[in-house]
Design a protein around this motif. Structure first.
Motif, PDB file in Angstrom:
ATOM      1  N   ALA A  74       0.821  -1.219   0.000  1.00 20.31           N
ATOM      2  CA  ALA A  74       0.000   0.000   0.000  1.00 20.31           C
ATOM      3  C   ALA A  74       0.852   1.265   0.000  1.00 20.31           C
ATOM      4  N   ILE A  75       2.149   1.105   0.230  1.00 18.45           N
ATOM      5  CA  ILE A  75       2.989   2.294   0.349  1.00 18.45           C
ATOM      6  C   ILE A  75       3.539   2.726  -0.996  1.00 18.45           C
ATOM      7  N   GLY A  76       3.385   4.011  -1.283  1.00 23.07           N
ATOM      8  CA  GLY A  76       3.927   4.529  -2.538  1.00 23.07           C
ATOM      9  C   GLY A  76       4.463   5.912  -2.298  1.00 23.07           C
ATOM     10  N   LYS A  77       3.836   6.889  -2.908  1.00 24.44           N
ATOM     11  CA  LYS A  77       4.263   8.271  -2.721  1.00 24.44           C
ATOM     12  C   LYS A  77       3.336   8.954  -1.735  1.00 24.44           C
ATOM     13  N   ARG A  78       3.913   9.821  -0.928  1.00 25.77           N
ATOM     14  CA  ARG A  78       3.095  10.524   0.051  1.00 25.77           C
ATOM     15  C   ARG A  78       2.691  11.880  -0.518  1.00 25.77           C
ATOM     16  N   ALA A  79       1.413  12.194  -0.423  1.00 28.73           N
ATOM     17  CA  ALA A  79       0.969  13.508  -0.879  1.00 28.73           C
ATOM     18  C   ALA A  79       1.166  14.516   0.238  1.00 28.73           C
ATOM     19  N   GLN A  80       1.831  15.624  -0.048  1.00 27.82           N
ATOM     20  CA  GLN A  80       1.972  16.708   0.918  1.00 27.82           C
ATOM     21  C   GLN A  80       0.737  17.579   0.786  1.00 27.82           C
ATOM     22  N   ILE A  81      -0.040  17.642   1.825  1.00 22.49           N
ATOM     23  CA  ILE A  81      -1.343  18.277   1.695  1.00 22.49           C
ATOM     24  C   ILE A  81      -1.787  18.804   3.055  1.00 22.49           C
ATOM     25  N   THR A  82      -2.523  19.893   3.044  1.00 19.74           N
ATOM     26  CA  THR A  82      -3.031  20.425   4.313  1.00 19.74           C
ATOM     27  C   THR A  82      -4.445  19.907   4.554  1.00 19.74           C
ATOM     28  N   ALA A  83      -4.913  20.101   5.787  1.00 19.35           N
ATOM     29  CA  ALA A  83      -6.264  19.668   6.133  1.00 19.35           C
ATOM     30  C   ALA A  83      -7.276  20.361   5.222  1.00 19.35           C
TER      31      ALA A  83
END
Ligand SMILES: Nc1ncnc2c1ncn2[C@@H]1O[C@H](COP(=O)(O)OP(=O)(O)O)[C@@H](O)[C@H]1O
Ligand SMILES: [Mg+2]
Lengths: 444, 250
Positions: free
Chosen positions: A72-81
């Motif tokens: 399930a691990i790939g790229k992490r999205a940098q995102i705010t709430a």
């Protein structure tokens, strides 16, 4: 008999429990994570290579399938709430300080930190490692592969110091939200509560639909003598999240700790709560509810380690299992030779709503002192058909009657939740998930 | 109001009701007497909609509708009430919340809004008086820790709250001392009306001195073997059931 003078967990994994396939998957897992995250330290590398990656024959993970989640691990999205459309405070009407994390990163804009005399509260990443509780001092980190994984990768979380005699004027909410595909979030909450100090903490985890990833949260708290720590922990994750939570709590003399673990939604949830009663007269209260449906999986492992005299612990977990869901409960109570006059109580009660639901429950008591009171019980049953018919014969609909019995079952736990708004919102979300409106209406 | 025709019912392998006929008109009080094991509670359970029983013959009409087509909830909402021989304890559910759900269920069926808090509490007070059910019992969990007499009084309280068209009382007299018997009976008598019917199941005629029936039926081995007026109860008291059993075989 084992040498009990040294710190240990009860089933120290041995090298022989390694399974080459699982080790290989674990190695890939770490590799995958290294692509996404910068490690916090290399001090766990050896542990990760030598500790058995969980599989069926590792006692602590016997009923807890971990296979395949690394995919399930790939790229992490940098995102705010805000960008994720996530409400920073998921609890309506709650007046609380808060720290919000999205995909494992601190979201300053969505947060509201306490500025309060005698209290240090900040995201962990802003605190030099030398000021943090030393990594590896958490015994689980030396014993458990997933806890070691947290040790290696977690850089963010809550750093909280409550000075002696201080109590925060409002609860503190730590909200973690997962979103997107392939995110791995590691959080590490580092908490010290002083002598005579007090805090109400809320851990609330959410995930958007759809989402896919892993969440690994480690909470380490020490509570000073006569201190009070109340933790309401709510897991309400939609999507497809592997959620792993470790708590390690150490209590000094006459302290009191209450942890409520409430699992509303979650595809795969493992809670590992471990209490160490180090000082005389300490009291630990561990309670939980879980109501999985469909193919959800919920596992609660608890350890209460009585190390001093005159301590008490009370543990009460209740589960209602729907659909094809699976539950696991494993409660260890450990009474060491010096812990005379211990009073330990443990109860795990379950209702299987569907005949395709499964519950694995196991109490484990190890008692090495002679003057103690320990009791435990475990039940797995169905809805009380007589009570259902009785309610129906009074004109109550069958769904409302079931909801009524569910409430009768879980309210005993929910009544003790520290923060009233949390209790209401848990009730609300459970009603929404299981469509209980008919009966819940009567309660308001 | 109620028409039972050739009703047959079984549980597991056992055939309990073997062709039972009974008609109850509005305002009538019928008593069913019979030896233990003759099928009295089975009849009550089948009428109330307990699903453990299989109806394998005959039919039941209630207010012109096919009763057996409805589930237990629908039967209750249409005005049928069963006072249980063994009332059920429900820990964690307060008596008062339980009744509120019941009353609102019925109101929903009638197309009415849920009852207002004050109106409900006034109603509870009024009906509780009928059977001298004090506030303590109203707020406790349903039947939990109630004495035998308190449980039976609670059944009649619930009946009063739901105002059924047809009330079936299954051995409401069992386990009652003389005072409780008087209270329960007075509660029932206060509810008698030209529209409301009762089916009073009992093993002893003592109850029928307090709740005087219009008709008495004797159930033996899953069939009504004799019907008559209230005198029949006295005759049974004198001669016992054996007389009738022999009569029935003959
Ligand atoms: N679950 C069951 N399985 C088989 N037989 C049953 C069951 N319940 C009741 N019976 C039998 O059905 C018969 C009638 O029982 P019941 O209706 O309770 O009688 P009564 O109320 O007249 O004393 C009895 O012979 C009893 O043993
Ligand atoms: Mg009976």
């Amino acid at each position: 008999m084992r040498d009990l003078s040294k710190p240990q967990v009860m089933d120290r994994p041995r090298k022989s429990t390694q399974n080459s396939k699982a080790q290989e998957a674990g190695r890939k897992w770490v590799e995958q994570l290294e692509k996404q995250l910068e490690a916090a330290t290399s001090q766990f590398d050896e542990a990760l290579a030598t500790l058995p990656v969980p599989h069926r024959r590792v006692e602590r993970w016997k009923y807890t399938p971990v296979n395949g989640w690394w995919r399930a691990i790939g790229k992490r999205a940098q995102i705010t709430a805000k960008q994720a459309g996530c409400e920073p405070c998921p609890i309506p009407g709650l007046d609380a300080y808060r720290l919000v994390f999205v995909n494992g990163e601190f979201d300053a804009e969505a947060s509201d930190l306490p500025v309060y005399p005698g209290i240090v509260c900040s995201p962990l990443s802003l605190v030099p490692q030398t000021d943090q509780a030393p990594r590896g001092s958490n015994s689980l980190e030396q014993e458990d592969w997933f806890a070691a994984l947290n040790g290696k990768f977690a850089k963010e979380g809550l750093f909280l110091r409550i000075g002696d005699g201080i109590s925060l004027d409002r609860p503190l909410l730590v909200h973690h939200h997962s979103t997107g595909e392939g995110c791995a979030a590691f959080l590490r909450h580092d908490i010290e509560i002083g002598v005579n100090a007090e805090i109400k903490l809320i851990h609330w985890s959410t995930a958007s639909q759809p989402s896919r990833g892993v969440v690994n949260i480690s909470t380490k708290a020490t509570v000073g003598s006569n201190g009070r720590f109340q933790l309401d922990k709510v897991q309400d994750e939609e999507g497809h999240i592997q959620h792993m939570a470790f708590e390690e709590i150490q209590q000094a003399q006459d302290s009191r700790v209450d942890v409520y673990t409430m699992t509303i939604r979650g595809q795969w949830v493992r809670n590992d709560a471990s209490f160490r009663l180090d000082g005389k007269g300490a009291h630990a209260e561990l309670n939980g509810i879980y109501l999985p449906d469909n193919t959800e999986f919920v596992d609660n492992h608890t350890t209460v380690d009585h190390r001093a005299a005159h301590c008490t612990s009370s543990e009460h977990y209740k589960g209602i299992l729907y659909g094809k869901s699976t539950g696991v409960f494993n409660g260890k109570v450990f009474v060491r030779p010096d812990a005379q006059q211990t009073n330990a109580y443990q109860q795990n009660a379950n209702i299987l709503v569907s005949d395709q639901a499964t519950m694995n429950a196991k109490p484990e008591l190890e008692i090495y002192a002679d003057d103690v009171k320990c009791s435990h019980g475990c039940t797995i049953g169905q809805f009380d058909e007589e009570a259902l018919f009785y309610a129906q014969s009074r004109g109550v609909g069958v769904d409302a009657a079931k909801a009524m019995l569910v409430h009768a079952f879980i309210d005993e736990i929910l009544d003790g939740v520290a923060v009233h708004e949390v209790r209401l919102e848990v009730n609300h979300r459970l009603a929404e998930k299981h469509q209980w409106t008919e009966w819940s209406d009567h309660l308001e | 109001m109620l028409k039972i025709k050739e009703l047959q019912a079984s549980i597991g392998e056992a055939q309990i009701l073997k062709g039972l006929n009974l008609t109850i008109n509005p305002g009538e009080v019928h008593a069913i007497m019979g030896p233990n094991g003759s099928g009295k509670s089975t009849l009550a359970s089948v009428l109330a909609g307990r699903e453990d029983y299989e109806v394998n013959g005959g039919g039941v009409q209630f207010n012109g509708e096919d009763l057996l087509e409805m589930d237990a909830t629908e039967r209750a909402r249409s005005g049928l009430f069963l006072a249980f021989q063994y009332p059920v304890e429900i820990p964690g559910v307060s008596n008062i919340n339980f009744m509120r759900a019941a009353v609102n269920g019925k109101r929903e069926h009638q197309g009415l809004e849920p009852i207002k808090g004050k109106e409900f509490l006034d109603m509870v007070k009024e009906k509780a008086k009928l059977v001298e059910l004090d506030g303590r019992l109203r707020n406790r969990s349903v039947n939990e820790g109630f004495s035998g007499g308190e449980k039976k009084r609670n059944e009649i309280f619930q009946m009063a709250m739901l105002e059924p068209n047809l009330a079936i009382l299954d051995e409401t007299d069992s386990g009652l001392d003389i005072d409780a018997l008087r209270i329960v009976s007075e509660g029932v008598n206060a509810m008698r009306s030209p529209e409301r019917s009762f089916l009073v199941i009992t093993h002893y005629q003592r109850l029928l001195e307090y709740i005087v029936p219009d008709f008495v039926h004797v159930l033996v081995d899953g069939r009504i073997v004799r019907s008559g007026g209230k005198e029949l109860a006295l005759e049974l008291e004198e001669k016992g059931y054996d007389w009738i059993k022999e009569d029935a075989v003959a």
